[in-house]
Design a protein around this motif. Structure first.
Motif, PDB file in Angstrom:
ATOM      1  N   GLY A 122      -1.351  50.636   0.972  1.00 47.74           N
ATOM      2  CA  GLY A 122      -0.879  50.396  -0.376  1.00 47.74           C
ATOM      3  C   GLY A 122       0.261  49.409  -0.478  1.00 47.74           C
ATOM      4  O   GLY A 122       0.609  48.973  -1.583  1.00 47.74           O
ATOM      5  N   ASP A 123       0.863  49.027   0.671  1.00 47.87           N
ATOM      6  CA  ASP A 123       1.943  48.044   0.627  1.00 47.87           C
ATOM      7  C   ASP A 123       1.428  46.716   0.077  1.00 47.87           C
ATOM      8  O   ASP A 123       0.382  46.224   0.516  1.00 47.87           O
ATOM      9  N   ARG A 124       2.172  46.129  -0.856  1.00 53.84           N
ATOM     10  CA  ARG A 124       1.802  44.799  -1.352  1.00 53.84           C
ATOM     11  C   ARG A 124       2.340  43.775  -0.363  1.00 53.84           C
ATOM     12  O   ARG A 124       3.537  43.705  -0.107  1.00 53.84           O
ATOM     13  N   LEU A 125       1.443  42.971   0.178  1.00 47.25           N
ATOM     14  CA  LEU A 125       1.814  42.037   1.229  1.00 47.25           C
ATOM     15  C   LEU A 125       2.230  40.678   0.693  1.00 47.25           C
ATOM     16  O   LEU A 125       3.089  40.015   1.267  1.00 47.25           O
ATOM     17  N   GLY A 126       1.616  40.229  -0.397  1.00 43.25           N
ATOM     18  CA  GLY A 126       1.978  38.931  -0.955  1.00 43.25           C
ATOM     19  C   GLY A 126       0.898  38.404  -1.884  1.00 43.25           C
ATOM     20  O   GLY A 126      -0.120  39.061  -2.119  1.00 43.25           O
ATOM     21  N   LEU A 127       1.130  37.205  -2.419  1.00 46.86           N
ATOM     22  CA  LEU A 127       0.156  36.560  -3.290  1.00 46.86           C
ATOM     23  C   LEU A 127      -0.993  35.990  -2.470  1.00 46.86           C
ATOM     24  O   LEU A 127      -0.779  35.440  -1.385  1.00 46.86           O
ATOM     25  N   ALA A 128      -2.204  36.123  -2.975  1.00 45.65           N
ATOM     26  CA  ALA A 128      -3.371  35.623  -2.251  1.00 45.65           C
ATOM     27  C   ALA A 128      -3.367  34.102  -2.168  1.00 45.65           C
ATOM     28  O   ALA A 128      -3.859  33.529  -1.191  1.00 45.65           O
ATOM     29  N   THR A 129      -2.798  33.443  -3.153  1.00 40.51           N
ATOM     30  CA  THR A 129      -2.719  31.970  -3.150  1.00 40.51           C
ATOM     31  C   THR A 129      -1.365  31.541  -3.693  1.00 40.51           C
ATOM     32  O   THR A 129      -0.947  31.987  -4.760  1.00 40.51           O
ATOM     33  N   ARG A 130      -0.708  30.645  -2.917  1.00 37.10           N
ATOM     34  CA  ARG A 130       0.593  30.149  -3.366  1.00 37.10           C
ATOM     35  C   ARG A 130       0.930  28.870  -2.608  1.00 37.10           C
ATOM     36  O   ARG A 130       0.852  28.828  -1.379  1.00 37.10           O
ATOM     37  N   ASN A 131       1.315  27.842  -3.353  1.00 34.49           N
ATOM     38  CA  ASN A 131       1.738  26.566  -2.757  1.00 34.49           C
ATOM     39  C   ASN A 131       0.733  26.033  -1.734  1.00 34.49           C
ATOM     40  O   ASN A 131       1.088  25.673  -0.605  1.00 34.49           O
ATOM     41  N   LYS A 132      -0.534  25.998  -2.140  1.00 34.29           N
ATOM     42  CA  LYS A 132      -1.613  25.489  -1.291  1.00 34.29           C
ATOM     43  C   LYS A 132      -1.792  26.291   0.003  1.00 34.29           C
ATOM     44  O   LYS A 132      -2.343  25.789   0.984  1.00 34.29           O
ATOM     45  N   ILE A 133      -1.319  27.525   0.006  1.00 37.33           N
ATOM     46  CA  ILE A 133      -1.556  28.431   1.138  1.00 37.33           C
ATOM     47  C   ILE A 133      -2.368  29.606   0.623  1.00 37.33           C
ATOM     48  O   ILE A 133      -1.944  30.319  -0.281  1.00 37.33           O
ATOM     49  N   ALA A 134      -3.553  29.789   1.193  1.00 35.21           N
ATOM     50  CA  ALA A 134      -4.446  30.873   0.775  1.00 35.21           C
ATOM     51  C   ALA A 134      -4.460  31.955   1.841  1.00 35.21           C
ATOM     52  O   ALA A 134      -4.611  31.668   3.037  1.00 35.21           O
ATOM     53  N   HIS A 150      -7.011  29.904   9.803  1.00 42.26           N
ATOM     54  CA  HIS A 150      -8.435  29.690   9.549  1.00 42.26           C
ATOM     55  C   HIS A 150      -8.663  28.194   9.382  1.00 42.26           C
ATOM     56  O   HIS A 150      -7.969  27.524   8.617  1.00 42.26           O
ATOM     57  N   GLU A 151      -9.632  27.663  10.093  1.00 41.26           N
ATOM     58  CA  GLU A 151      -9.884  26.226  10.047  1.00 41.26           C
ATOM     59  C   GLU A 151     -10.381  25.799   8.661  1.00 41.26           C
ATOM     60  O   GLU A 151     -11.162  26.498   8.028  1.00 41.26           O
ATOM     61  N   VAL A 152      -9.910  24.628   8.226  1.00 44.23           N
ATOM     62  CA  VAL A 152     -10.351  24.063   6.940  1.00 44.23           C
ATOM     63  C   VAL A 152     -10.963  22.693   7.203  1.00 44.23           C
ATOM     64  O   VAL A 152     -10.540  21.955   8.102  1.00 44.23           O
ATOM     65  N   ASP A 153     -11.984  22.362   6.416  1.00 45.93           N
ATOM     66  CA  ASP A 153     -12.676  21.086   6.590  1.00 45.93           C
ATOM     67  C   ASP A 153     -11.863  19.923   6.035  1.00 45.93           C
ATOM     68  O   ASP A 153     -11.902  18.807   6.553  1.00 45.93           O
ATOM     69  N   ASN A 154     -11.116  20.182   4.988  1.00 44.24           N
ATOM     70  CA  ASN A 154     -10.355  19.125   4.326  1.00 44.24           C
ATOM     71  C   ASN A 154      -8.897  19.561   4.217  1.00 44.24           C
ATOM     72  O   ASN A 154      -8.593  20.621   3.678  1.00 44.24           O
ATOM     73  N   GLU A 155      -7.989  18.721   4.729  1.00 42.91           N
ATOM     74  CA  GLU A 155      -6.570  19.065   4.709  1.00 42.91           C
ATOM     75  C   GLU A 155      -6.034  19.204   3.290  1.00 42.91           C
ATOM     76  O   GLU A 155      -5.045  19.901   3.059  1.00 42.91           O
ATOM     77  N   GLU A 156      -6.696  18.538   2.333  1.00 45.45           N
ATOM     78  CA  GLU A 156      -6.244  18.629   0.947  1.00 45.45           C
ATOM     79  C   GLU A 156      -6.446  20.038   0.376  1.00 45.45           C
ATOM     80  O   GLU A 156      -5.854  20.390  -0.639  1.00 45.45           O
ATOM     81  N   GLU A 157      -7.302  20.813   1.030  1.00 45.26           N
ATOM     82  CA  GLU A 157      -7.533  22.183   0.580  1.00 45.26           C
ATOM     83  C   GLU A 157      -6.324  23.071   0.852  1.00 45.26           C
ATOM     84  O   GLU A 157      -6.208  24.166   0.293  1.00 45.26           O
ATOM     85  N   GLY A 158      -5.431  22.579   1.708  1.00 42.34           N
ATOM     86  CA  GLY A 158      -4.268  23.393   2.065  1.00 42.34           C
ATOM     87  C   GLY A 158      -4.544  24.267   3.274  1.00 42.34           C
ATOM     88  O   GLY A 158      -5.541  24.093   3.976  1.00 42.34           O
ATOM     89  N   GLU A 159      -3.656  25.223   3.504  1.00 44.26           N
ATOM     90  CA  GLU A 159      -3.793  26.115   4.652  1.00 44.26           C
ATOM     91  C   GLU A 159      -4.487  27.411   4.249  1.00 44.26           C
ATOM     92  O   GLU A 159      -4.349  27.878   3.123  1.00 44.26           O
ATOM     93  N   LYS A 160      -5.203  27.994   5.211  1.00 46.21           N
ATOM     94  CA  LYS A 160      -5.829  29.293   5.006  1.00 46.21           C
ATOM     95  C   LYS A 160      -5.487  30.180   6.199  1.00 46.21           C
ATOM     96  O   LYS A 160      -5.598  29.751   7.348  1.00 46.21           O
ATOM     97  N   TRP A 161      -5.077  31.394   5.893  1.00 48.26           N
ATOM     98  CA  TRP A 161      -4.693  32.341   6.944  1.00 48.26           C
ATOM     99  C   TRP A 161      -5.379  33.671   6.707  1.00 48.26           C
ATOM    100  O   TRP A 161      -5.427  34.172   5.584  1.00 48.26           O
ATOM    101  N   ILE A 162      -5.906  34.232   7.770  1.00 47.30           N
ATOM    102  CA  ILE A 162      -6.516  35.555   7.699  1.00 47.30           C
ATOM    103  C   ILE A 162      -5.435  36.588   8.009  1.00 47.30           C
ATOM    104  O   ILE A 162      -4.835  36.570   9.083  1.00 47.30           O
ATOM    105  N   ILE A 163      -5.185  37.460   7.059  1.00 48.93           N
ATOM    106  CA  ILE A 163      -4.159  38.488   7.215  1.00 48.93           C
ATOM    107  C   ILE A 163      -4.831  39.820   7.537  1.00 48.93           C
ATOM    108  O   ILE A 163      -5.749  40.251   6.834  1.00 48.93           O
ATOM    109  N   SER A 164      -4.391  40.456   8.600  1.00 53.85           N
ATOM    110  CA  SER A 164      -5.006  41.715   9.022  1.00 53.85           C
ATOM    111  C   SER A 164      -3.945  42.697   9.485  1.00 53.85           C
ATOM    112  O   SER A 164      -2.793  42.332   9.727  1.00 53.85           O
TER     113      SER A 164
END
Length: 250
Positions: free
Chosen positions: A24-36, A63-77
């Motif tokens: 139930g802990d809120r970890l953060g926003l799913a998307t913020r400043n081009k970081i998903a 997480h690998e992205v095809d286009n750098e303009e998409e920003g960063e993606k991180w898998i949170i576990s």
């Protein structure tokens, strides 16, 4: 995937990488400043926020992205002491469904004064009495059943304390963010009706708003911050090893 370093990584998270989090802990926003942030094992996304659904260590992997303009993606576990391998079991929420009479862990999401509180049910807790009856005198080692996604629950003013009346102030019993041990009292139209009227039920974890530290129970109706010494009213659950024995096993 590349595991994140707690010293170099700056993700939109409310907890540091490597910190221990609870269901139930809120970890953060799913998307913020081009970081998903992508939901991984032991986490889920609800209304644009990432939450923990298990007790364990907060981890992140790039997480690998095809286009750098998409920003960063991180898998949170969340990696717990009893790690569950990603499988269909983790996603079949219908296979693990709360039922009337069950003990559950929930987090208060909203207090609607003066009548009720809204709860996210995040885990099912084994009933010690029932397990002892089934196993006789054998030593039983129960384990919490975390839910992949939360179920909605409502805790009404009249179900907070034994013989509750309208004179009770709900804000003196619980507050948003509190973790409670409750029993499912009935099925509502769209959620589960909860009760904390029994002595063993109530708030088992509360965080002090001023210090951010976990508060300690000093009576059946009050908790205190060990740092600021601030006292706040709560419907405190009778001491039991819910976190020490049950929650370690998520």
């Amino acid at each position: 995937y590349t595991m994140a370093s707690s010293t170099t990584l700056k993700l939109p998270l409310r907890h540091k990488i490597g910190a221990t989090v609870t269901p139930g802990d809120r970890l953060g926003l799913a998307t913020r400043n081009k970081i998903a942030l992508i939901s991984g094992e032991g986490t889920y996304i609800r209304q644009g926020h990432l939450y923990a659904s298990a007790l364990g260590t907060l981890c992140a992997a790039a997480h690998e992205v095809d286009n750098e303009e998409e920003g960063e993606k991180w898998i949170i576990s969340i990696h717990g002491e009893r790690s569950v391998q990603p499988s269909s079991h983790a996603k079949k929420t219908t296979a693990i469904c709360p039922q009337v009479g069950m003990l559950v862990l929930g987090r208060i999401t909203r207090v609607v004064r003066p009548t009720q509180a809204m709860v996210d049910i995040v885990a099912i807790v084994p009933d010690d009495n029932k397990q002892q009856q089934q196993k006789g005198n054998e030593s039983v080692q129960p384990s919490i059943v975390p839910l992949h996604e939360p179920f909605a629950g409502t805790l009404r003013q009249s179900d907070i304390r034994p013989n509750s009346s309208l004179e009770i102030r709900i804000e003196d019993c619980l507050r948003p963010g509190d973790v409670i041990l409750a029993r499912i009292h009935a099925n509502g139209e769209r959620d589960f009706i909860l009760t904390t009227a029994d002595a063993e039920l109530g708030v088992i974890q509360a965080i002090c708003e001023s210090s951010g530290c976990e508060m300690q129970a000093i009576s059946w109706k009050e908790m205190q911050c060990p740092v600021s010494k601030v006292k706040e009213g709560r419907k405190v659950a009778k001491p039991r090893q819910i976190r020490a024995r049950h929650m370690r096993q998520l």
